[in-house]
Design a protein around this motif. Structure first.
Motif, PDB file in Angstrom:
ATOM      1  N   SER B   2       0.840  -1.194   0.000  1.00 18.11           N
ATOM      2  CA  SER B   2       0.000   0.000   0.000  1.00 18.11           C
ATOM      3  C   SER B   2       0.875   1.243   0.000  1.00 18.11           C
ATOM      4  O   SER B   2       2.043   1.191   0.320  1.00 18.11           O
ATOM      5  N   ASN B   5       3.233   2.558   2.848  1.00 23.59           N
ATOM      6  CA  ASN B   5       4.525   1.983   3.138  1.00 23.59           C
ATOM      7  C   ASN B   5       5.661   2.607   2.332  1.00 23.59           C
ATOM      8  O   ASN B   5       6.795   2.576   2.761  1.00 23.59           O
ATOM      9  N   ASN B   8       7.848   4.693   4.055  1.00 27.11           N
ATOM     10  CA  ASN B   8       8.418   4.147   5.268  1.00 27.11           C
ATOM     11  C   ASN B   8       9.373   2.995   5.022  1.00 27.11           C
ATOM     12  O   ASN B   8       9.645   2.216   5.910  1.00 27.11           O
ATOM     13  N   VAL B  11      12.108   0.971   7.505  1.00 27.87           N
ATOM     14  CA  VAL B  11      11.867   1.121   8.937  1.00 27.87           C
ATOM     15  C   VAL B  11      11.782  -0.278   9.521  1.00 27.87           C
ATOM     16  O   VAL B  11      10.948  -1.068   9.102  1.00 27.87           O
ATOM     17  N   LYS B  15      11.109  -0.835  15.158  1.00 29.08           N
ATOM     18  CA  LYS B  15      10.912   0.597  15.377  1.00 29.08           C
ATOM     19  C   LYS B  15       9.586   1.125  14.876  1.00 29.08           C
ATOM     20  O   LYS B  15       9.129   2.147  15.333  1.00 29.08           O
ATOM     21  N   TYR B  16       8.962   0.443  13.904  1.00 33.18           N
ATOM     22  CA  TYR B  16       7.782   1.049  13.282  1.00 33.18           C
ATOM     23  C   TYR B  16       6.692   1.234  14.328  1.00 33.18           C
ATOM     24  O   TYR B  16       6.653   0.547  15.345  1.00 33.18           O
ATOM     25  N   THR B  30       0.240  -8.008  15.440  1.00 35.74           N
ATOM     26  CA  THR B  30       0.071  -9.284  14.770  1.00 35.74           C
ATOM     27  C   THR B  30       1.266  -9.596  13.874  1.00 35.74           C
ATOM     28  O   THR B  30       1.265 -10.599  13.177  1.00 35.74           O
ATOM     29  N   ASP B  31       2.277  -8.746  13.915  1.00 39.97           N
ATOM     30  CA  ASP B  31       3.472  -8.998  13.122  1.00 39.97           C
ATOM     31  C   ASP B  31       4.168 -10.259  13.638  1.00 39.97           C
ATOM     32  O   ASP B  31       4.493 -10.354  14.817  1.00 39.97           O
ATOM     33  N   LYS B 110       4.942 -12.638   3.615  1.00 45.76           N
ATOM     34  CA  LYS B 110       4.902 -11.387   4.381  1.00 45.76           C
ATOM     35  C   LYS B 110       4.539 -11.619   5.830  1.00 45.76           C
ATOM     36  O   LYS B 110       4.824 -10.800   6.698  1.00 45.76           O
ATOM     37  N   ASP B 111       3.850 -12.677   6.090  1.00 46.41           N
ATOM     38  CA  ASP B 111       3.460 -12.995   7.458  1.00 46.41           C
ATOM     39  C   ASP B 111       3.007 -14.449   7.457  1.00 46.41           C
ATOM     40  O   ASP B 111       3.074 -15.122   6.429  1.00 46.41           O
ATOM     41  N   PRO B 115      -2.456 -14.120  10.936  1.00 53.83           N
ATOM     42  CA  PRO B 115      -1.688 -13.309  11.898  1.00 53.83           C
ATOM     43  C   PRO B 115      -2.425 -13.063  13.214  1.00 53.83           C
ATOM     44  O   PRO B 115      -1.819 -13.071  14.274  1.00 53.83           O
ATOM     45  N   LEU B 519       8.624  -4.123   8.355  1.00 49.16           N
ATOM     46  CA  LEU B 519       7.318  -4.628   8.764  1.00 49.16           C
ATOM     47  C   LEU B 519       6.815  -5.746   7.856  1.00 49.16           C
ATOM     48  O   LEU B 519       6.378  -6.783   8.307  1.00 49.16           O
ATOM     49  N   GLU B 520       6.889  -5.522   6.552  1.00 44.63           N
ATOM     50  CA  GLU B 520       6.323  -6.507   5.633  1.00 44.63           C
ATOM     51  C   GLU B 520       7.382  -7.399   5.000  1.00 44.63           C
ATOM     52  O   GLU B 520       7.134  -8.066   3.998  1.00 44.63           O
TER      53      GLU B 520
END
Ligand SMILES: [Cu+2]
Lengths: 94, 536, 206
Positions: B2, B5, B8, B11, B15-16, B30-31, B110-111, B115, B519-520
């Motif tokens: 999206s 991101n 960002n 990051v 830290k995010y 949920t990461d 990605k996860d 999650p 993050l992703e």
């Protein structure tokens, strides 16, 4: 994700499955009235197994879904039956 | 994915900031990487607690007679030590921490698949822990041993219910993780990653997840029945009402033997990751390792009876279980050959993770081979319920799972925290830990053969010598643990910064993303073309 | 530091994966009940006569009735999925409501069945039961445990149906996104599946 290849079961097919299941239940109840000794248990379990397979295949859609689900289900049943079998190594010979 | 991101990028996940700040940003995240670290921190706390209980027991055993505690306290100590170490540490251990953190990274996802379920499983885990620990305040510590054997578990005057319930809840957490991992591996491998291009740690997690799914319900229902037995007196395991206490043992071990493979299989996966990287060589027999993992998981279901050789099973069952137990040793041995052959003629890079990995092979072999002593009927009768058994399973469970956990921690540490630990201290910690470990547990084999029974706070004077050595070993080992932990905790905040993606020169996907990952995980979805571990 | 407002990783949708997850959950349930069946098998093997007499104490009519209505409820939930796939929302809701209704009826029947037994003094640890000997104690112990855990699953099923019903009402479950309904259906068939075995084992085999 992909919805296109979804198989839609018809109302009629569900109805036919239901009637089959009820008939099998009837047979199962009737057959226990006949005295057959240990065979009673066997027959009851065979009929229950047949009913379970019908439920799995049609109601639970294993016949139409990804074959993987059916394979896994079979695997789980095999493991359960083997555990049962191995347990009786103890109880049948004690 | 999206637009939010794009501004960002780079990051790190540490830290995010999402919807929540500070601590909430962790316990509600949920990461998968944060969930993995939540597990890690929780385990750090409870591992330390249970390790201290273990040390106290060893101090009690430093001299015959009552040294620092009486029999009831000692019973409570080994019970709580066992419950925490088994249900809270080693069963969830590697999958929950490193599986959560690295499974998606290693298969280019990605996860995990679910999650939110993943976060839920951590919460369920915490609730389970609190339930277990609440026993202290309602009715005293349990004293049955972690096995909760019938009929003592429903006759003991102390309140065993919180412990039973807590273990039951912890089972749910384990099942949720298992379901999540299987679906993740089936559905979320990145383009090009066929099953046989998947690295070995995910493969062992796959086998483990199946055991989690198929064996954990067995302990669930068994514990539930024990609760009902105690509360309502249904009589299922109660010999006074016609029940068969040996059936309890069957059910308990139908779970708890496969549970040993929940503990050890991911450890084998970790070792299979580390050895090729530090030998600069392709793993020897990739498929053999994969297939032997699956074989272990499958055959492992049918060997549970080897815990019950003196319980009064039928003779036929004894032979069957003994035979099956020997069978399951084969795939484990195959792995050892594979690891040794991987190192053979490799250009070895002697770093801390490698030391842990190699010492794993050593202790795992001792644990495995003494397992065969226990698996054969004649010798089992001799050493059953002695310190020999205690030594054996600590070599497997602590030596196997513990060493591979440490190996994993030192291997993936720079990726997880973006910092490097102090290598000298790490190696020093390993040397002290390893020698302490051997000094602690090796004499226990000897004591067991001499006939020293387990689970007593006291012993005959003739066992004194071995116990002194063993207890001193325990102190050394705890010192080693302390050095390792302090070094890692300090380094996670103040260690030398690592920014390069691939400090060890690994070939698997997790080394191709940022350090620490964003993050992703990926800016662009990775694609795989070759086997893992292709060193030219 | 800039803010990322939404964690986007779980936005992706994968019905096939959701279903696989549900099947794995069903396997755990199968194993859970499987172990109860294993206990049943062992004790029946050890106490054949008592189990036979115990089975004759149970009401075959009530058992058969519950079997048939549970089968019907399985069919109606399957049909409600068909209706949803065809986009016939009202039909789906009616069929789902029927299933919900039958589930409640099943529990009411169970209530009366258990009530009669308990009035008779046949419940775990009761004096009447203990007098009847070990085998009978085990039979009724298992009867209460197994049908009790099964009834608990019916109760959970009722909760799930209420939830799914609401989701259909607000169009969260719709013609293109109905995996929740499918999964709840799978759960319900599982409950049926267990009963298919419980019924002959407790009520029929003499
Ligand atoms: Cu074992």
């Amino acid at each position: 994700m992909s919805q296109e290849k979804q198989h839609i079961s018809s109302y009629t097919s569900h109805f036919v499955v239901l009637i089959t299941l009820i008939i099998l239940t009837g047979i199962s109840v009737a057959v226990t009235r006949v005295e057959m000794g240990p065979l009673n248990t066997l027959v009851a379990m065979i009929i229950a197994g047949a009913k379970a397979s019908v439920v799995l295949a049609w109601f639970m859609h294993l016949k139409f879904d990804n074959k993987l689900f059916a394979i896994f289900t079979a695997l789980v049943l095999v493991i359960f039956l083997l555990v049962l079998y191995v347990t009786f190594f103890d109880y049948s010979y004690r | 994915m999206s637009e939010t991101n794009t501004t960002n990028q780079h990051v790190s996940f540490l830290k995010y900031q999402g919807k929540y700040k500070g601590l909430l940003g962790w316990i509600l995240s949920t990461d998968h990487k944060r969930v993995g670290l939540l597990y890690l921190y929780t385990m750090l706390v409870f591992f330390s607690t249970a390790a201290i209980l273990g040390l106290l027991m060893k101090l009690e055993l430093i001299a015959p007679g009552m040294t620092i505690m009486g029999p009831q306290t000692y019973n409570a100590m080994f019970t709580v030590h066992g419950i925490i170490m088994i249900f809270i540490i080693v069963v969830p251990g590697l999958p929950a921490v490193f599986g959560n953190f690295f499974l998606p990274l290693m298969i280019g996802a990605k996860d995990v698949a679910f999650p939110r379920l993943n976060l839920l499983s951590w919460w369920v885990y915490v609730i389970g822990i609190l339930t277990v620990l609440s026993s202290q305040f309602i009715g005293g510590w349990p004293d049955t041993g972690w096995t909760f054997y019938a009929p003592y578990s429903f006759r003991t005057p102390v309140n065993i219910l919180p412990a039973l319930f807590g273990a039951f809840i912890l089972g749910f957490s384990s099942i949720l993780t298992g379901i999540n991992f299987i679906v993740t591996m089936h559905r979320m491998r990145c383009p090009g990653m066929t099953w046989f291009k998947m690295p070995l740690f995910p493969w062992t997690l796959y086998a483990t997840a199946w055991i989690q799914v198929l064996a954990t319900p067995v302990i669930g229902i068994t514990l539930l029945l024990t609760v009902m037995e105690r509360v309502m007196g249904v009589g299922i395991f109660n010999p006074a009402m016609g029940g068969d206490p040996i059936l309890y043992q069957h059910l308990f071990w139908i779970y708890s033997h496969p549970a040993v493979y929940i503990m050890i299989l991911p450890g084998m996966g970790v070792i299979s990751e580390i050895l090729p990287v530090f030998s600069r060589k392709r793993i020897y027999g990739y498929k053999a390792i994969v297939l032997s993992s699956l074989a272990i998981a499958f055959v492992g279901y049918f060997v549970w009876g080897h815990h019950m050789f003196t319980s009064g099973m039928s003779g036929r069952a004894l032979y069957a279980f003994s035979f099956l137990t020997f069978l399951v040793a084969i795939p484990s041995a195959i792995k050892v050959f594979n690891w040794v052959s991987t190192m053979y003629k490799g250009s070895l890079n002697l770093q801390t993770p490698f030391y842990w990995a190699v010492s794993f092979i050593f202790v795992f072999m001792i644990g495995g081979l003494t397992g065969l002593v226990l698996g054969s009927l004649a010798t089992n009768v001799h050493v059953h319920d002695t310190h020999f058994v205690v030594a054996h399973f600590h070599f497997i469970v602590f030596g196997g799972t513990g060493f591979s956990f440490m190996a994993a921690l030192h291997y993936w540490f720079p990726k997880m925290f973006g910092r490097m630990y102090d290598r000298t201290w790490a190696n020093t910690g390993w040397v002290i830990f390893f020698s302490g470990f051997l000094t602690l547990y090796l004499p226990m084999f000897y004591l067991g053969i001499l006939g020293m029974p387990r689970r007593y706070y006291d012993y005959l004077p003739e066992f004194h010598g071995g116990n002194i050595i063993s207890s001193l070993g325990a102190i050394a080992m705890i010192a080693g643990i302390l050095i390792v932990f302090v070094n890692l905790i300090r380094s996670s905040r103040h260690g030398e910064k690592v920014t390069e993606k691939n400090p060890w020169g690994g070939r698997t996907l997790e080394w191709q993303t940022d350090t620490p990952p964003t993050l992703e995980n990926w800016e662009t979805e990775p694609t795989v073309t070759e086997q893992p571990y292709e060193y030219k | 530091m800039e803010k990322i407002t939404e964690h986007t990783a779980h936005v992706h949708r994968d019905d096939e994966g959701d279903k696989l997850g549900m099947w794995l959950f069903i396997f755990t349930e199968l194993l859970l009940f499987g172990m109860l069946f294993l206990i049943y098998a062992v004790y029946r093997y050890k106490n054949p006569v008592a189990f036979q007499l115990g089975g004759e104490e149970l009401d075959v009519f009530l058992g058969t009735l519950n079997t048939v209505i549970l089968l019907i409820s399985s069919a109606t939930v399957a049909m409600s999925i068909t209706a949803m796939q065809k986009g016939e929302k009202t039909k789906a809701l009616i069929l789902l409501g029927t299933t919900l209704f039958i589930a409640v009826v099943f529990l009411i029947n169970k209530w009366f069945e258990w009530g009669a037994k308990i009035d008779y003094g046949l419940y775990p640890n009761s004096e009447n039961l203990l007098e009847l000997g070990h085998g009978t104690t085990l039979f009724f112990g298992l009867y209460y445990v197994m049908s009790g855990i099964h009834a608990l699953h019916i109760l959970i099923g009722i909760g799930l149906f209420v939830f799914v019903y609401r989701q259909i009402m607000v169009n969260k479950i719709n013609k293109t996104d109905y995996v929740w309904l499918e999964n709840v259906g799978l759960y319900w068939h599982l409950v049926d599946l267990i009963w298919i075995f419980l019924f002959p084992l407790f009520y029929l085999i003499h």
